[in-house]
Structure formats: C-alpha cells, structure tokens
Design a protein around this motif. Structure first.
Motif, PDB file in Angstrom:
ATOM      1  N   LEU A   1      17.763  26.297  33.063  1.00  0.00           N
ATOM      2  CA  LEU A   1      18.801  25.679  32.227  1.00  0.00           C
ATOM      3  C   LEU A   1      18.557  25.878  30.727  1.00  0.00           C
ATOM      4  O   LEU A   1      19.502  26.127  29.966  1.00  0.00           O
ATOM      5  CB  LEU A   1      18.932  24.190  32.550  1.00  0.00           C
TER       6      LEU A   1
ATOM      7  N   LEU B   1      28.564  21.873  34.585  1.00  0.00           N
ATOM      8  CA  LEU B   1      28.051  22.076  35.942  1.00  0.00           C
ATOM      9  C   LEU B   1      29.257  22.128  36.887  1.00  0.00           C
ATOM     10  O   LEU B   1      30.064  21.191  36.924  1.00  0.00           O
ATOM     11  CB  LEU B   1      27.124  20.912  36.297  1.00  0.00           C
TER      12      LEU B   1
ATOM     13  N   PRO C   1      24.302  25.851  41.368  1.00  0.00           N
ATOM     14  CA  PRO C   1      22.884  26.242  41.241  1.00  0.00           C
ATOM     15  C   PRO C   1      22.139  26.135  42.570  1.00  0.00           C
ATOM     16  O   PRO C   1      21.295  26.971  42.863  1.00  0.00           O
ATOM     17  CB  PRO C   1      22.328  25.223  40.236  1.00  0.00           C
TER      18      PRO C   1
ATOM     19  N   LEU D   1      20.758  17.338  38.940  1.00  0.00           N
ATOM     20  CA  LEU D   1      20.850  18.296  37.830  1.00  0.00           C
ATOM     21  C   LEU D   1      21.771  17.832  36.715  1.00  0.00           C
ATOM     22  O   LEU D   1      21.648  18.255  35.569  1.00  0.00           O
ATOM     23  CB  LEU D   1      21.371  19.636  38.350  1.00  0.00           C
ATOM     24  N   ASP D   2      22.719  16.972  37.078  1.00  0.00           N
ATOM     25  CA  ASP D   2      23.826  16.639  36.177  1.00  0.00           C
ATOM     26  C   ASP D   2      23.350  16.220  34.783  1.00  0.00           C
ATOM     27  O   ASP D   2      23.803  16.761  33.768  1.00  0.00           O
ATOM     28  CB  ASP D   2      24.669  15.534  36.835  1.00  0.00           C
TER      29      ASP D   2
ATOM     30  N   VAL E   1      27.450  26.669  34.430  1.00  0.00           N
ATOM     31  CA  VAL E   1      26.631  27.165  35.543  1.00  0.00           C
ATOM     32  C   VAL E   1      27.264  26.678  36.843  1.00  0.00           C
ATOM     33  O   VAL E   1      27.580  25.504  37.005  1.00  0.00           O
ATOM     34  CB  VAL E   1      25.146  26.741  35.398  1.00  0.00           C
TER      35      VAL E   1
ATOM     36  N   ALA F   1      16.249  25.884  39.233  1.00  0.00           N
ATOM     37  CA  ALA F   1      17.445  25.577  38.441  1.00  0.00           C
ATOM     38  C   ALA F   1      17.044  24.928  37.120  1.00  0.00           C
ATOM     39  O   ALA F   1      17.522  25.324  36.046  1.00  0.00           O
ATOM     40  CB  ALA F   1      18.368  24.654  39.235  1.00  0.00           C
ATOM     41  N   ARG F   2      16.148  23.950  37.189  1.00  0.00           N
ATOM     42  CA  ARG F   2      15.711  23.269  35.961  1.00  0.00           C
ATOM     43  C   ARG F   2      15.030  24.251  35.014  1.00  0.00           C
ATOM     44  O   ARG F   2      15.190  24.182  33.800  1.00  0.00           O
ATOM     45  CB  ARG F   2      14.772  22.120  36.306  1.00  0.00           C
TER      46      ARG F   2
ATOM     47  N   ASP G   1      20.491  16.637  33.239  1.00  0.00           N
ATOM     48  CA  ASP G   1      19.684  17.622  32.501  1.00  0.00           C
ATOM     49  C   ASP G   1      20.477  18.854  32.105  1.00  0.00           C
ATOM     50  O   ASP G   1      19.973  19.712  31.401  1.00  0.00           O
ATOM     51  CB  ASP G   1      18.536  18.150  33.395  1.00  0.00           C
ATOM     52  N   CYS G   2      21.681  18.965  32.596  1.00  0.00           N
ATOM     53  CA  CYS G   2      22.396  20.237  32.455  1.00  0.00           C
ATOM     54  C   CYS G   2      23.128  20.280  31.118  1.00  0.00           C
ATOM     55  O   CYS G   2      24.078  19.527  30.906  1.00  0.00           O
ATOM     56  CB  CYS G   2      23.377  20.399  33.627  1.00  0.00           C
TER      57      CYS G   2
END
Ligand SMILES: [Mg+2]
Length: 361
Positions: free
Chosen positions: A208, A247, A222, A239-240, A219, A204-205, A242-243
């Motif tokens: 992005l 999200l 993920p 993830l929040d 997205v 996922a990372r 870095d997204c």
C-alpha cells in the motif's frame, strides 16, 4: 418467444495475464429471442472469479434447457419472467436478461439508457488494462494502447506469481512511464491497480505504501474472495483503515446483497454484467452504490461489444468505466458502443444499441 443460441470464438489481439492465469481466446454465446417480428440479442459466456466458476458449456446447457419453456411466453412484462430468471446461474441469467432488455428497447424504439432517464452524453474515460508480464512486455503493451486511444486511465494487474518484487518493479516502471508522458505531452494519466486477489493481508499491507507513493488512485480486490461472506468482509475491513487510496471490491461483489454487506468496508465496487446476472441487477447496484456514497466501476471479462455495449447504457452512473475487452479483440462480431477519445458511449439505436454483424442469425 422463439429462442436461439449461437456459439462464437473471441480471440484477443494481446493475451491477458492476471494473477489466476492467462487468457488468449474464449468461446461466448449469443442468445437471440424473437417475438412479433422483433429480435433481442444477449451475449454471455463462462468465467472464473477464483472462488466461483462457470463453463461456457454449462451456460449453454442451461439456456438450451430453458428455450422450450420460453416458447409460450412473451418478453413483456419483464416482471412476469423474474421467477424464471432467478433460477438461472448469473451468466445464463445475464444472456437472457440482455436479450429481453434489447427486445424491450427495440419494441419501444428507444435506447435503454433513455428509458431509464439517463444522460447518454455523460461518460467518464474508460481504463485500459495492462496484464502481468515482464516489465518490458508491460511497457510495450502500454505503448500499444497509447497508439490505439488516448488511454488516460491505466489499470495495472498485480498479484504476480513471481512475487512482490515483480509487482513493485511493474508499479515503478508504469508510474515512471506515466510521469514521462506527462512531462512530454502535458497529458495526466491516472494509475489504478488490480491484484485480482493475488495477495494475502501481509503482502497487501506491504504494497500500500508504494502504491500511494506512486500516485495510484485505487486498489481493486487485494485479497482472494471468500465463499464465506463474513470472512470475505473481514478481509476488506482489515485493510480499509490502512488503505490510503480507494479500496474496490470486484471478485467479492456479485450482486446487490454482496454490495450491501461490503459497503461499510470499501470505497467502491466493480459491477460486471456476467456476475450480476444482467442489467436489471446492475442498474439496481449502480443506483444503490451511488446512494450509499460508493464509487461505481463497471468492468468486463473477455467480453465482446455486445456485453460492453449493454454496460455502456449505464455509463452515466459510472465513475470508473473499465470496458476495454472488446478493444482487444480481433474477431468481435458486434458493433455498437462508440469510442470518443477514451470515453465509451452507448451505441446509437434502440435497445442495447448493438448490431450483430459477424454471425448468421
Ligand atoms: Mg478486477
């Protein structure tokens, strides 16, 4: 009230592949409740979210077992039926909830959205879905959608079993096709992606950055949904920050309780009637999400126009409608929701605003 159940097939014009597999056809259920000369209709069926699944057979068994207990009950007041509804699985509850709401709206002679004080003219464009496949097949599907409706919002399925390289190739090809369309026609098209839980945190990372570069606005799901609520939240929380785009939780978010636990970690939620168990919970979720500053998506499985017409009653509360499944059916027995350009509007008529045309009831 008298309750009847009918089984019917639904066949997709174009089979849909996602990270969990391919669907070409399903069987759904029509539940009809009749009381004092008024019939309310609901649609339901089995589905699979990756960590929870329901078969259409099991849902039919549940509803058949329930029918005798409805015989001496009235469809109103709805509140009196809440304990009975609460004991059902989400899809069984959805079928009955829709039929009860349809009956109630017909009894009052009004569309449900109007009874809830919603402005039925307010509706954002619905996205249309590009399933997984070869780059050529996905681009051909995109052209087919554009031949059918303006399709200014595209939802691209990712999480391919063929790996991240294939996901990247799909994003590149579709984003380029949208740019070409804009250059040729001036029409801007929004790109959303949905991994259906097909990535792990590392993948996922890794995706992005590319998604942001190619202008993807959101997205969805993920990471795979987790049965443990804390572990599930932890995935979104990781993830929040870095997204770079919105999200959105789908498979992880079924009801109001899920929405409240996920709210600090996501930007939006995908509400589906089969997950929420019908309109009562979906209305509560949509209103709560908006109050919390979350964006609302309304989605579907392989649903026909009855389920999507029911969801259309709530479209004034929805930022990202994703109600395209009935547009990809060759044997939809229902008519109701109206397509104006690429905006879906509730069908005209009381209750759900949906007519049952292709089934003997
Ligand atoms: Mg989704």
């Amino acid at each position: 009230m008298h309750c009847r159940l009918h089984r019917f097939p639904l066949t997709k014009a174009v089979p849909l592949a996602i990270s969990r597999g391919t669907t070409a056809a399903v069987e759904h259920l029509l539940i009809a409740i009749e009381h004092e000369g008024i019939t309310g209709f609901g649609e339901t069926g089995g589905f699979d979210s990756g960590h929870r699944s329901f078969s259409t057979d099991a849902v039919a068994d549940e509803l058949c077992a329930l029918a005798p207990r409805l015989a001496d009950r009235s469809p109103e007041p709805l509140q009196a039926l809440e304990p009975l509804l609460a004991a059902l699985s989400p899809p069984a509850r959805c079928g009955l909830d829709l039929a009860l709401h349809d009956w109630w709206g017909k009894r009052l002679g009004q569309p449900l959205g109007r009874l809830w004080g919603l402005d039925s003219a307010v509706s954002a464009p619905t996205s249309v879905t590009l399933g997984l496949g070869s780059v050529e097949a996905v681009l051909a599907r995109l052209e087919r959608w554009w031949a059918q409706l303006p399709a200014t919002r595209i939802k691209l399925k990712l999480g391919s079993p063929d790996g991240l390289e294939h996901d990247r190739a799909l994003v590149d090809a579709v984003a380029t096709a949208l740019q070409r369309r804009r250059a040729a026609t001036g029409i801007a098209t929004e790109l959303q992606v949905d991994a259906n839980g097909g990535w792990d945190l590392e993948r996922a990372r890794a995706m992005l950055g590319l998604l942001a570069e190619r202008g993807v606005v959101l997205v969805e799901q993920p990471l795979p949904p987790q049965a443990d609520p804390d572990a599930d939240c932890a995935g979104f929380a990781a993830l929040d920050l870095d997204c770079p785009m919105a999200l959105v939780a789908d498979e992880s978010c079924w009801d109001l309780q899920d929405l409240l636990r996920l709210a600090p970690h996501v930007d939006g939620v995908n509400i589906k009637l089969l997950k929420s168990g019908g309109l009562a919970e979906a209305l509560l979720m949509a209103r709560t999400a908006r109050r919390l500053g979350l964006a609302v998506m309304f989605g579907c499985y392989s649903d026909a126009a009855l389920l999507n017409g029911a969801a259309a009653q709530l479209l004034p509360l929805v930022d990202w409608p994703d109600l395209d499944s009935h547009l990809n059916l060759v044997d939809d027995p229902f008519a109701g929701p109206v397509l104006e350009g690429d905006r879906l509007l509730p069908g005209r008529g009381p209750g759900l605003g949906v007519a049952v045309e292709g089934l003997a009831c």
